[in-house]
Design a protein around this motif. Structure first.
Motif, mmCIF file in Angstrom:
data_model
loop_
_atom_site.group_PDB
_atom_site.id
_atom_site.type_symbol
_atom_site.label_atom_id
_atom_site.label_comp_id
_atom_site.label_asym_id
_atom_site.label_seq_id
_atom_site.Cartn_x
_atom_site.Cartn_y
_atom_site.Cartn_z
ATOM 1 N N GLU A 118 0.977 -1.307 -0.020
ATOM 2 C CA GLU A 118 -0.048 0.068 0.077
ATOM 3 C C GLU A 118 0.784 1.092 0.104
ATOM 4 O OE1 GLU A 118 -0.929 0.373 4.589
ATOM 5 O OE2 GLU A 118 -2.676 -0.113 3.552
ATOM 6 N N ASN A 119 2.203 1.062 0.378
ATOM 7 C CA ASN A 119 3.006 2.264 0.240
ATOM 8 C C ASN A 119 3.507 2.541 -1.097
ATOM 9 O OD1 ASN A 119 3.227 2.421 3.055
ATOM 10 N ND2 ASN A 119 4.665 0.827 3.240
ATOM 11 N N TYR A 120 3.211 1.887 -2.228
ATOM 12 C CA TYR A 120 3.627 2.244 -3.600
ATOM 13 C C TYR A 120 2.106 2.363 -4.378
ATOM 14 C CZ TYR A 120 7.963 0.456 -1.675
ATOM 15 O OH TYR A 120 8.765 0.227 -0.808
ATOM 16 N N GLU A 121 2.398 2.917 -5.485
ATOM 17 C CA GLU A 121 1.262 2.745 -6.595
ATOM 18 C C GLU A 121 0.948 1.419 -7.161
ATOM 19 O OE1 GLU A 121 1.306 5.709 -9.781
ATOM 20 O OE2 GLU A 121 2.356 7.134 -8.459
ATOM 21 N N LYS A 122 0.012 1.040 -7.639
ATOM 22 C CA LYS A 122 -0.264 -0.227 -8.238
ATOM 23 C C LYS A 122 1.074 -0.790 -9.063
ATOM 24 C CE LYS A 122 -3.716 -2.897 -10.497
ATOM 25 N NZ LYS A 122 -5.087 -2.725 -11.292
ATOM 26 N N LEU A 123 1.159 -1.789 -8.593
ATOM 27 C CA LEU A 123 2.363 -2.694 -9.246
ATOM 28 C C LEU A 123 1.688 -3.690 -10.198
ATOM 29 C CD1 LEU A 123 4.625 -3.124 -6.051
ATOM 30 C CD2 LEU A 123 4.991 -1.268 -8.031
ATOM 31 N N PRO A 124 2.458 -4.030 -11.182
ATOM 32 C CA PRO A 124 1.924 -4.933 -12.456
ATOM 33 C C PRO A 124 2.422 -6.561 -11.810
ATOM 34 C CG PRO A 124 4.145 -4.052 -13.059
ATOM 35 C CD PRO A 124 3.554 -3.185 -11.767
ATOM 36 N N ILE A 125 1.590 -7.024 -10.887
ATOM 37 C CA ILE A 125 2.063 -8.221 -10.211
ATOM 38 C C ILE A 125 0.837 -9.056 -10.182
ATOM 39 C CG2 ILE A 125 4.016 -7.215 -8.710
ATOM 40 C CD1 ILE A 125 1.785 -7.542 -6.325
ATOM 41 N N GLN A 126 1.095 -10.274 -10.106
ATOM 42 C CA GLN A 126 0.044 -11.310 -9.734
ATOM 43 C C GLN A 126 0.592 -12.433 -8.706
ATOM 44 O OE1 GLN A 126 -1.122 -13.667 -13.459
ATOM 45 N NE2 GLN A 126 -1.125 -11.779 -14.509
ATOM 46 N N ILE A 127 -0.512 -12.563 -8.169
ATOM 47 C CA ILE A 127 -0.018 -13.371 -6.544
ATOM 48 C C ILE A 127 -0.674 -14.624 -6.700
ATOM 49 C CG2 ILE A 127 0.036 -13.456 -4.099
ATOM 50 C CD1 ILE A 127 -0.400 -10.252 -4.430
ATOM 51 N N GLY A 128 -0.323 -15.965 -6.198
ATOM 52 C CA GLY A 128 -0.690 -17.151 -6.347
ATOM 53 C C GLY A 128 -0.443 -17.920 -5.184
ATOM 54 N N ARG A 129 -0.866 -19.022 -4.916
ATOM 55 C CA ARG A 129 -0.378 -19.819 -3.625
ATOM 56 C C ARG A 129 -0.585 -21.335 -3.988
ATOM 57 N NH1 ARG A 129 -4.918 -18.859 1.158
ATOM 58 N NH2 ARG A 129 -5.949 -21.028 0.645
ATOM 59 N N ILE A 130 0.092 -22.030 -3.380
ATOM 60 C CA ILE A 130 0.022 -23.558 -3.497
ATOM 61 C C ILE A 130 0.385 -24.251 -1.975
ATOM 62 C CG2 ILE A 130 2.155 -23.842 -4.699
ATOM 63 C CD1 ILE A 130 0.612 -26.057 -6.495
ATOM 64 N N LYS A 131 -0.149 -25.114 -1.749
ATOM 65 C CA LYS A 131 0.484 -26.063 -0.438
ATOM 66 C C LYS A 131 1.454 -26.934 -1.051
ATOM 67 C CE LYS A 131 -2.585 -25.993 2.969
ATOM 68 N NZ LYS A 131 -2.224 -25.748 4.148
ATOM 69 N N ASP A 132 2.547 -26.546 -0.468
ATOM 70 C CA ASP A 132 3.734 -27.505 -0.569
ATOM 71 C C ASP A 132 4.476 -27.608 0.642
ATOM 72 O OD1 ASP A 132 6.289 -28.067 -1.786
ATOM 73 O OD2 ASP A 132 6.890 -26.278 -2.543
ATOM 74 N N PRO A 133 4.006 -28.729 1.443
ATOM 75 C CA PRO A 133 4.516 -28.881 2.870
ATOM 76 C C PRO A 133 6.047 -29.467 2.814
ATOM 77 C CG PRO A 133 2.713 -30.452 2.117
ATOM 78 C CD PRO A 133 2.912 -29.254 1.008
ATOM 79 N N ASP A 134 6.323 -30.174 1.452
ATOM 80 C CA ASP A 134 7.748 -30.753 1.282
ATOM 81 C C ASP A 134 8.719 -29.905 0.827
ATOM 82 O OD1 ASP A 134 6.409 -33.362 2.210
ATOM 83 O OD2 ASP A 134 5.879 -33.777 0.207
#
Length: 162
Positions: free
Chosen positions: A131-147
């Motif tokens: 929120e301290n920056y102007e909108k950045l060209p990013i995409q965010i993803g997540r995945i379970k990776d317990p190993d």
């Protein structure tokens, strides 16, 4: 497909890191289909892996305007790495909620890879940093990776193990 790998343990690119922190990182370059890819990887995280708590991988992809060859300008590279390490420091300051394990730069993309023990808290801290920056060209993803399969594969590609 041609793949060439070079590995460096001295890390002059991370000028925002102190000397102690830079000893925990390595940098390697590889080539994929004629374009360079720079991997900056964190070492010495076995104690974090073995805790069993950090079972979710968060990947942040940042598209940038490349120079010929697919790499960012020096200014963009420094800015993207500054954000990556700002997120990492904020996550660790918040009860070690997450750890930055690698960044990959090349082919018009900058990837940040984190492991977290609390995805909701991680997201809240990430939002607070961004929120301290102007909108950045990013995409965010997540995945379970317990190993920690992604992390282990990155180390293996670079001739290391934890």
């Amino acid at each position: 497909m041609e793949f060439v790998l070079n590995l460096y343990f001295l890390n002059p690119i991370f000028t925002i890191m102190n000397e102690k922190e830079s000893k925990n990182w390595f940098i390697s370059t590889s080539e994929l289909e004629g374009q360079e890819i720079i991997t900056r990887g964190r070492r010495h995280l076995k104690y974090v892996m073995d805790s069993g708590k950090y079972d979710e991988r968060v990947e942040i992809e940042w598209e940038y305007n490349p120079l010929p060859g697919g790499m960012p300008t020096e200014e963009d590279d420094k800015f993207m790495n500054k954000i990556a390490f700002e997120i990492d420091e904020s996550e660790q300051a918040a009860d070690n909620t997450g750890y930055l394990t690698a960044t990959y730069t090349g082919r018009e993309r900058f990837f940040m890879v984190f492991y977290t023990c609390d995805i909701d808290k991680f997201a809240m801290i990430l939002h607070k940093v961004l929120e301290n920056y102007e909108k950045l060209p990013i995409q965010i993803g997540r995945i379970k990776d317990p190993d920690w399969s992604d992390y282990k594969e990155m180390l293996k590609r670079n001739g290391m193990s934890e």
